[in-house]
Design an enzyme around this catalytic site. Structure first.
Site, short mmCIF file in Angstrom:
data_model
loop_
_atom_site.label_atom_id
_atom_site.label_comp_id
_atom_site.label_asym_id
_atom_site.label_seq_id
_atom_site.Cartn_x
_atom_site.Cartn_y
_atom_site.Cartn_z
N GLU A 41 -2.61 8.10 -28.12
CA GLU A 41 -3.18 6.88 -28.70
C GLU A 41 -2.00 6.03 -29.12
O GLU A 41 -1.40 6.27 -30.18
CB GLU A 41 -4.07 7.23 -29.91
N CYS A 83 -2.94 -1.04 -35.19
CA CYS A 83 -2.60 -0.92 -33.76
C CYS A 83 -3.44 -1.85 -32.90
O CYS A 83 -2.99 -2.31 -31.86
CB CYS A 83 -2.77 0.52 -33.30
#
Ligand code: NAD
Length: 458
Positions: free
Chosen positions: A212, A246
């Site tokens: 991720e 993010c």
């Protein structure tokens, strides 16, 4: 952390995989209920730690960390039994008489490595999926968010035995030590740079990975968009957690004709949401440390600030800032990870598609548009992990869809069923009956057998 202790935990889990109570779904549900209860009990400690590390307010701590984790646990408690059951599938006629089924099994012992920006949620959400799938877990939270990492350690010790879950506190050297060990899966959340190291290390043991990662997520606004609402939602997504998200819109990519009006709306929203003095707003988070603070302020220059641009070295806060940028500007070269929003423009949608697709594949993409045609075009033509039409970042706040990137922004996904599958191996099994044995596959081959094989396999 003492490496001998880490190795002892690793060996203890490894040697006890078949006795891990989490192999049985009823124990997983019990463990998840206990985790839920303990998170509730430790709520204030978690909030306090998030406040110390990132100055998150209680609301933001719950909305973006604790609440999301609780909701994922609720989902798994509800669906774990169904996800864990073997599923019957159709059997080809040639394999008569038999039944076929797919059996989800735990991968075994998994390593979860997490970052500092949503330190609680990004450690515990993958853990919930791994537990729901029946694995033993070694969890390495980030050394940078040290207060949250300590609370996570306490929570894990209060909830699980070391055979089930074990935390390893520490930084790069502890992580490197762990990466030399043989795990059955590695789930890593962090930078693209370290993601590459993790993948190389995993390859030595043929260990599967979920990565991720990050990247520059575009926020496209065309001339048909509702600018007032767009600005409100862009400001929310960009400046949440002081820009250290993010999936935050990394840069604003708007149609030339609406640039002025959109920027005015963004400025208005910054004041409405963060007040005229964001640096003095007690609910506005701070940069995690001096290094991240310096990385942010180096992008603020005398000639590029449209709005904001002030900062406070003592509190490590940077004002929500808007920059007038070009594609060559420093802020357009790498992921920003600070409350700084560059604005670039386009004339034709084709330019947008070719710019996005000729750069690293973004983790997220946002489009603000009232045109169904433009929505369909951008959503299907651009490559990206996931995103929203007419909103930002909320696509990750659900257990009903996968969250993840592709290529440079990640491999694989999690949340809900996809998270369960990420941490499971699916055994495909044919259970052949013994009362019948069709002869055509056995030697000696004959013309009749061949005809029959051709009849079945076409
Ligand atoms: P990072 O890659 O520096 O660190 C992540 C983890 O890796 C930490 O636990 C750290 O201890 C460990 N680590 C650091 N250097 C290492 C090395 N050389 N070898 C082995 N392990 C090492 O990331 P970060 O600074 O903590 O987080 C920010 C990055 O994470 C940003 O790029 C952001 O986009 C990304 N991110 C992605 C997601 C997502 O869900 N896709 C979520 C949050 C953050």
């Amino acid at each position: 952390m003492d490496k001998e202790y880490v190795l002892e935990c690793y060996n203890k889990q490894r040697n006890n995989l078949l006795n891990n109570p989490l192999r049985y779904y009823k124990n997983r549900i019990k463990a998840l209920k206990k985790l839920y209860k303990n998170i509730r009990l430790m709520n204030d400690e978690i909030v306090e730690a998030l406040q110390k590390d990132l100055n998150k307010s209680e609301t933001e701590a719950y909305m973006t960390e604790i609440g999301l984790v609780l909701s994922e646990i609720t989902h798994m408690i509800k669906h774990c039994k169904r996800y864990s059951k073997p599923k019957r599938v159709a059997t080809p006629l040639a394999q008569f008489a038999s039944k076929s089924y797919v059996m989800p099994c735990p991968l075994g012992q998994v390593l979860i490595i997490s970052p500092w920006n949503y330190p609680f949620m990004l450690s515990i959400e993958p853990l919930v999926d791994a537990i729901a799938a029946g694995n033993a877990v070694m969890l390495k939270p980030s050394e940078t968010s040290e207060n949250v990492s300590r609370v996570i350690d306490k929570l894990i010790k209060a909830t699980f035995t070391e055979n089930e879950v074990c935390t390893v506190l520490g930084g790069r050297s502890e992580c490197e030590f762990l990466l030399d060990l043989d795990f059955d899966h590695i789930f890593f959340t962090g930078s693209t740079r370290v993601g590459k190291i993790v993948m190389q290390k995993a390859a030595e043991h043929f260990t599967s990975v979920t990565l991720e990662l990050g990247g520059k997520s575009p926020c496209i606004v065309d001339k048909t968009a509702n600018l007032e609402l767009a600005a409100k939602r862009i400001v929310f997504g960009k400046y949440l957690n002081c820009g250290q998200t993010c999936v935050a819109p990394d840069y604003l990519y708007c149609h030339n004709s609406i640039k002025g009006k959109l920027i005015k709306e963004v400025e208005r929203q910054i004041v409405l949401q963060y007040s005229v003095d964001p640096l003095g707003n007690k609910d506005y988070p701070k940069m995690i440390n001096k290094k991240q603070f310096d990385n942010g302020i180096r992008l603020i220059k005398e000639n590029n600030v449209i709005f904001g641009g002030k900062y406070d070295e003592n509190t490590l806060k940077i004002e929500p800032t808007v920059l007038d940028s070009t594609f060559d500007s420093d802020e357009m070269q790498e992921e920003i990870f600070a409350p700084i929003l560059p604005v670039v423009t386009f004339e034709e949608l084709d330019e947008v598609i070719s710019y996005v697709n000729s750069h690293s594949k973004p983790l997220a993409l946002y489009l603000f548009s009232s045109s169904k045609k433009n929505q369909k075009r951008i959503m299907s033509a651009c490559d990206f992990g996931g995103g929203c039409v007419n909103d930002t970042i909320i696509h990750l706040a659900t257990s009903n869809m996968a969250f993840g990137g592709l290529k440079q922004s990640g491999i694989g996904g999690y949340h809900g069923k996809v998270g369960f599958d990420t941490f499971s191996h699916k055994k495909s099994i044919v259970d052949k009956k013994t009362w019948l044995d069709l002869p055509m596959r056995y030697q000696p081959y004959t013309k009749t057998k061949f005809r029959l094989i051709k009849m079945f396999l076409k």
